[in-house]
Each structure stands twice: as structure tokens, then as C-alpha cells.
Design a protein around this motif. Structure first.
Motif, short mmCIF file in Angstrom:
data_model
loop_
_atom_site.label_atom_id
_atom_site.label_comp_id
_atom_site.label_asym_id
_atom_site.label_seq_id
_atom_site.Cartn_x
_atom_site.Cartn_y
_atom_site.Cartn_z
N LYS A 28 0.80 -1.23 0.00
CA LYS A 28 0.00 0.00 0.00
C LYS A 28 0.83 1.28 0.00
O LYS A 28 0.34 2.34 -0.41
CB LYS A 28 -0.95 0.01 1.22
N THR A 29 2.07 1.20 0.46
CA THR A 29 2.89 2.43 0.47
C THR A 29 3.41 2.78 -0.92
O THR A 29 3.77 3.93 -1.17
CB THR A 29 4.11 2.29 1.41
N LEU A 30 3.53 1.79 -1.79
CA LEU A 30 4.15 1.93 -3.12
C LEU A 30 5.62 2.34 -3.04
O LEU A 30 6.19 2.81 -4.03
CB LEU A 30 3.39 2.91 -4.01
N LEU A 31 6.22 2.18 -1.90
CA LEU A 31 7.60 2.65 -1.75
C LEU A 31 8.63 1.53 -1.86
O LEU A 31 9.80 1.73 -1.54
CB LEU A 31 7.76 3.40 -0.42
N GLY A 32 8.19 0.37 -2.33
CA GLY A 32 9.13 -0.74 -2.54
C GLY A 32 9.02 -1.78 -1.44
O GLY A 32 8.34 -1.57 -0.42
N GLY A 33 9.69 -2.90 -1.65
CA GLY A 33 9.63 -4.00 -0.69
C GLY A 33 10.48 -5.14 -1.20
O GLY A 33 11.45 -4.92 -1.93
N GLY A 34 10.10 -6.38 -0.87
CA GLY A 34 10.85 -7.54 -1.32
C GLY A 34 10.23 -8.11 -2.59
O GLY A 34 9.47 -7.43 -3.28
N GLY A 35 10.56 -9.36 -2.89
CA GLY A 35 9.95 -10.09 -4.00
C GLY A 35 10.05 -9.34 -5.33
O GLY A 35 11.06 -8.70 -5.63
N VAL A 36 8.98 -9.43 -6.10
CA VAL A 36 8.99 -8.82 -7.43
C VAL A 36 9.04 -7.29 -7.32
O VAL A 36 9.66 -6.62 -8.15
CB VAL A 36 7.79 -9.34 -8.26
N GLY B 2 0.09 6.45 -2.10
CA GLY B 2 -0.16 5.04 -1.80
C GLY B 2 -1.20 4.43 -2.72
O GLY B 2 -1.61 5.04 -3.71
N CYS B 3 -1.61 3.21 -2.38
CA CYS B 3 -2.53 2.47 -3.25
C CYS B 3 -3.31 1.50 -2.38
O CYS B 3 -2.74 0.79 -1.55
CB CYS B 3 -1.68 1.70 -4.28
N GLU B 4 -4.62 1.47 -2.55
CA GLU B 4 -5.44 0.54 -1.78
C GLU B 4 -5.40 -0.85 -2.41
O GLU B 4 -5.10 -1.00 -3.59
CB GLU B 4 -6.90 1.03 -1.74
N HIS C 53 1.36 -0.50 -10.85
CA HIS C 53 1.47 -1.01 -9.49
C HIS C 53 0.09 -1.39 -8.99
O HIS C 53 -0.87 -0.63 -9.14
CB HIS C 53 2.07 0.06 -8.57
N THR C 54 0.01 -2.54 -8.35
CA THR C 54 -1.24 -2.94 -7.74
C THR C 54 -0.93 -3.59 -6.41
O THR C 54 0.21 -4.01 -6.17
CB THR C 54 -2.03 -3.89 -8.68
N VAL C 55 -1.92 -3.64 -5.54
CA VAL C 55 -1.71 -4.23 -4.21
C VAL C 55 -2.67 -5.39 -4.05
O VAL C 55 -3.89 -5.20 -4.06
CB VAL C 55 -1.93 -3.18 -3.11
N CYS D 202 -7.32 -6.50 -8.82
CA CYS D 202 -5.93 -6.22 -9.19
C CYS D 202 -5.72 -6.45 -10.68
O CYS D 202 -5.20 -5.58 -11.39
CB CYS D 202 -4.97 -7.14 -8.44
N TYR D 203 -6.11 -7.63 -11.16
CA TYR D 203 -5.91 -7.94 -12.58
C TYR D 203 -6.75 -7.02 -13.47
O TYR D 203 -6.27 -6.47 -14.46
CB TYR D 203 -6.21 -9.42 -12.86
N TYR D 204 -8.01 -6.84 -13.07
CA TYR D 204 -8.90 -6.03 -13.89
C TYR D 204 -8.41 -4.58 -13.95
O TYR D 204 -8.33 -3.97 -15.03
CB TYR D 204 -10.34 -6.08 -13.35
#
Ligand code: AR6
Length: 205
Positions: A57-65, A86-88, A107-109, A128-130
Motif C-alpha cells: 500500500k505504500t508503493l515505496l518498494g519491498g521484497g519479491g517482485v 499510496g494504493c489501496e 502497481h497494484t496491491v 488487481c488484474y482487472y
């Protein structure tokens, strides 16, 4: 000059396995079948209109992809993301792709499932996909690659997530113009899941 970028024309269209395949859920449509690819590897290498990011939700990065996308894009991606508020869960937001070969990142959450899913998680994953596809359409983009959203850190069971991913893409392609949707899987098990389940959603004509 980068030599590890993978242009879209090097990614084959999914080939129907023929005889042994899953029970079809949808009507056969060879035109739609030619718009699907399964690619196993690093989504950050794809030279395509847009790659989807399984962000938080922060859109500020993280792990994984998410981590791989931010590393590949460079710090300007985080700078643009930090202006988006951010992003819901289930939403999608588009940015530039900076150092990546893709033109855009969407970006999607995904929903946080921790191993068990109900109707709420299913609906959120569908969104997310839609919403990624709809964002691509709104930006006149025709080729999109998806990672297996929510199936890593967020714990959505991959064999349930694949049904949502394939169903949502199939239904979207029935109604909107898109040239190619790539399911970019990272794990061998996910590649098998997608190849096993694709004939249910994209049966041979
Ligand atoms: N290319 C394609 N797929 C990848 C790559 C890659 N380079 N790296 C990993 N995967 P995850 P989530 C696959 O955990 O479950 C982050 O910290 C991976 O094998 O990346 O939605 C975010 O900031 C798996 O199949 O995403 C969030 O906090 C899939 O990508 C959280 O993780 C998704 O796994 C989101 O968790």
C-alpha cells in the motif's frame, strides 16, 4: 548496451497442449488464445508496454517482485511513487519504468491471504488484474505482463490465484482490445499450474 532484455517478439504465444487438457469453462476462441503467453523468468527483463508490480500500500518498494522492479528501475521510480499517495488493495496506479526495458509499471496491491482465502480476497485479487488491464487500456497500452500477484509474501494459495488470474484476463479480453497478456511466472510449480489450467479458460477451437 543491454543484451539481457527480452523483446516481446521473442516470447512465444502459448501453445495449446492438444489432447490431454482441462475441462473447458469458456468457449473456444483462437483469436484470444493467440494473445496469451506464459513466460518463466524475471519480469524486469521484459521489453513490453507495461509490467504489473505486486506492490504494497505504500508503493515505496519491498521484497519479491516489487524489490526487483525498484532495483531495476532505479531511484527515480520510488520518487514518482512517493507522489501517488499510496494504493489501496485491488487498485492500480501507473508510473514510468525508468531503467527498465518496459515502458510503464502498473502497481497494484494484492490481498493479504496468509494461506486461506474467502470471497473478499478473491474479489480483491480479481480487481488487481482487472484494474491493471483497465489502466493499460486507458493509457492506450496493448501488451501487459503480470507476476503471480499475492502468491509470495502475501500467502494467496497459487492454485486458487491462477483461477482468478485466468478468469479475469479471459473476461477482460472478451470485451477489450489488447494484443498480448503475459503470465510471467517465477517458479517452476507456477509454470505448471498455468500450463495445466490455461486450457480451461482458453480452450482450443
Ligand atoms: N519476476 C517475476 N516474478 C517474481 C520476481 C521477478 N523478478 N521475483 C519474485 N517473483 P511477491 P506478493 C514472484 O512476494 O505475494 C513485497 O515485499 C514470486 O515468486 O513478490 O504480492 C511487496 O512490497 C511470486 O510468485 O508479492 C509487498 O509487501 C510472485 O512474484 C509484498 O511483497 C509474487 O510474490 C507483496 O506480496
Amino acid at each position: 548496451y543491454r543484451t539481457d532484455y527480452i523483446p516481446l517478439d521473442q516470447i512465444p504465444v502459448w501453445k495449446h497442449p492438444g489432447a490431454a487438457s482441462a475441462e473447458p469453462i469458456y468457449k473456444a476462441n483462437d483469436e484470444l488464445n493467440r494473445k496469451i503467453s506464459v513466460f518463466r523468468g524475471d519480469i524486469t527483463k521484459l521489453e513490453i508496454d507495461a509490467i504489473a508490480n505486486a506492490a504494497n500500500k505504500t508503493l515505496l518498494g519491498g521484497g519479491g517482485v516489487d524489490g526487483a522492479i525498484h532495483r531495476g528501475a532505479g531511484p527515480l521510480l520510488k520518487r514518482e511513487c512517493s507522489t501517488l499517495g499510496g494504493c489501496e488493495t485491488g487498485e492500480a496506479k501507473i508510473t514510468g519504468a525508468y531503467g527498465l526495458p518496459a515502458k510503464y509499471v502498473i502497481h497494484t496491491v494484492g490481498p493479504i491471504a496468509h494461506g486461506s482465502v474467502g470471497e473478499g480476497e478473491r474479489r480483491a485479487l480479481r480487481e488487481c488484474y482487472y484494474n491493471c488491464l483497465h489502466t493499460a487500456t486507458k493509457n492506450r497500452l496493448r501488451t501487459v505482463a503480470f507476476p503471480c500477484i499475492s502468491t509470495g509474501v502475501y500467502g494467496y494459495p497459487p492454485e486458487q490465484a491462477v483461477e482468478v488470474a485466468l478468469k479475469t484476463v479471459r473476461e477482460y479480453l472478451e470485451e477489450h482490445h489488447m494484443d498480448r497478456v503475459i503470465f510471467c511466472v517465477f517458479l517452476k510449480a507456477d509454470e505448471e499450474l498455468y500450463r495445466n489450467r490455461l486450457p480451461a479458460y482458453f480452450p482450443q477451437g
